[in-house]
Design a protein around this motif. Structure first.
Motif, short mmCIF file in Angstrom:
data_model
loop_
_atom_site.label_atom_id
_atom_site.label_comp_id
_atom_site.label_asym_id
_atom_site.label_seq_id
_atom_site.Cartn_x
_atom_site.Cartn_y
_atom_site.Cartn_z
N ALA A 160 0.83 -1.21 0.00
CA ALA A 160 0.00 0.00 0.00
C ALA A 160 0.87 1.26 0.00
O ALA A 160 0.53 2.26 -0.65
N VAL A 161 1.98 1.21 0.72
CA VAL A 161 2.90 2.36 0.74
C VAL A 161 3.55 2.53 -0.62
O VAL A 161 3.63 3.64 -1.16
N LEU A 162 4.03 1.44 -1.21
CA LEU A 162 4.66 1.52 -2.53
C LEU A 162 3.70 2.01 -3.59
O LEU A 162 4.06 2.82 -4.45
N ALA A 163 2.46 1.56 -3.54
CA ALA A 163 1.46 1.97 -4.54
C ALA A 163 1.18 3.46 -4.46
O ALA A 163 0.86 4.09 -5.47
N GLY A 164 1.30 4.03 -3.26
CA GLY A 164 0.99 5.44 -3.08
C GLY A 164 2.16 6.38 -3.27
O GLY A 164 2.00 7.60 -3.23
N MET A 165 3.36 5.84 -3.50
CA MET A 165 4.53 6.70 -3.68
C MET A 165 4.59 7.24 -5.10
O MET A 165 4.44 6.48 -6.05
N PRO A 166 4.80 8.55 -5.30
CA PRO A 166 5.02 9.06 -6.65
C PRO A 166 6.34 8.51 -7.19
O PRO A 166 7.25 8.17 -6.42
N TYR A 167 6.44 8.41 -8.50
CA TYR A 167 7.60 7.75 -9.10
C TYR A 167 8.92 8.39 -8.71
O TYR A 167 9.94 7.70 -8.55
N PHE A 168 8.92 9.72 -8.51
CA PHE A 168 10.19 10.38 -8.25
C PHE A 168 10.74 10.04 -6.86
O PHE A 168 11.93 10.23 -6.60
N GLU A 169 9.90 9.53 -5.96
CA GLU A 169 10.40 9.13 -4.65
C GLU A 169 11.21 7.83 -4.69
O GLU A 169 11.87 7.47 -3.72
N PHE A 170 11.17 7.13 -5.83
CA PHE A 170 11.99 5.94 -6.01
C PHE A 170 13.40 6.30 -6.50
O PHE A 170 14.30 5.48 -6.41
N HIS A 171 13.57 7.50 -7.01
CA HIS A 171 14.85 7.89 -7.61
C HIS A 171 16.03 7.81 -6.65
O HIS A 171 17.13 7.39 -7.05
N PRO A 172 15.90 8.22 -5.38
CA PRO A 172 17.05 8.12 -4.48
C PRO A 172 17.57 6.69 -4.29
O PRO A 172 18.70 6.51 -3.82
#
Length: 299
Positions: A160-172
């Protein structure tokens, strides 16, 4: 809450060898594998759990902590491969026969946790293994929480947390938009994907393929781990065709087509043949480096 159970398989299971493929690198924060003992954290339908599995001769002692302890212990036999049927694989190939005898404690695991298998596999798409494992580890430490129980483990990320994260929060974490979007789509469809463990192989393939970005490579890795599919053939991998061709035919290099040709006699158990080959540790020998004198002569 601590619950315990003893698993008594009909034949000895090599616990570490069977469950080693579930670990994403030697420093997976959700899992710890050592000879005769495995610790694993998971998110079950009933809540978080940490489970410790210990080899005791032919028996396996299972202890679980957390709200998901009951569910995890109910599934523990499938996890360690008690319900697997390695006897269905009786290859005529002399080298495979030898490997099956040497690795007779190896079983196919079935975790029944589809998204937990998919997320780190998606992170491994089109990047080097070391880089992918580092990305997954950093993601877990950043957005997940500690697992229950006495061992210092982290839970896999909450879908549920991963589904709600905008794509740019994966960049780090070194995860670009394409892979981030696949992860988000998979996690948004988590409930439907988890249902696939109760489907036959063809239907499960279709359910997984219904999520854009989950191709044959990702699907096969997931089905091998979450479904225990003995015929899950991994295509599109950079190294596996060469490894399979080396073991089965003594060929140093191969493509997917050649790998599938060599595996065809084992249809129905092709995935198991690949697991045995991978677990053997046999790899093509590297060609001898050219001598320095030869290089100087060519300059």
């Amino acid at each position: 809450m601590e619950l315990q159970r003893t698993i008594r398989p009909a034949a000895r299971i090599d616990l570490s060898l069977t469950l080693w493929p579930l670990a994403h690198g030697p420093i997976d924060p959700t899992m710890a594998v050592s000879p005769g003992e495995v610790w694993r954290a998971s998110r079950t339908p009933e809540g978080p759990v940490t489970m410790r599995l210990t080899q005791r001769g032919t028996e396996i002692a299972a202890t679980a902590w957390g709200p998901g302890a009951g569910w995890a212990l109910d599934q523990a036999s499938e996890l360690v491969g008690v319900d697997d049927e390695p006897g269905l694989f009786a290859p005529d190939h002399p080298r495979l026969k030898q490997l099956c005898r040497r690795l007779q404690g190896l079983r196919l695991t079935r975790t029944r946790r589809v998204v937990e298998a998919l997320v780190p596999t998606i992170i491994e798409q089109r990047v080097q293994g070391m880089e992918a494992r580092r990305s997954y580890r950093n993601l877990v430490f950043a957005i997940s929480v500690e697992a229950p129980g006495p061992r210092a483990l982290m839970l896999p990320p909450d879908p549920a947390v991963l589904a709600g994260m905008p794509y740019f929060e994966f960049h780090p974490f070194g995860i670009e938009r394409r892979r981030a979007d696949v992860i988000r789509r998979v996690c948004a469809a988590a409930d439907r994907l988890e249902e696939s463990t109760n489907m036959d192989a063809d239907e499960a393939c279709r359910r997984l393929a219904g999520v854009s970005g989950v191709g044959p490579w990702t699907s096969a890795y997931c089905r091998r781990i979450a479904h225990g599919d003995p015929d899950a053939v991994i295509v599109g991998d950079y190294n596996l065709p060469g490894v399979v061709a080396w073991v089965l035919a003594g060929e140093r290099t191969a493509d997917d087509a050649r790998m599938l040709e060599l595996l065809e006699p084992f249809r129905g158990q092709r995935g198991r043949a690949m697991v045995v080959i991978e677990a053997s540790g046999i790899r093509p020998r590297r060609r001898a480096a050219r001598s320095q004198a030869y290089l100087i002569e060519r300059i």
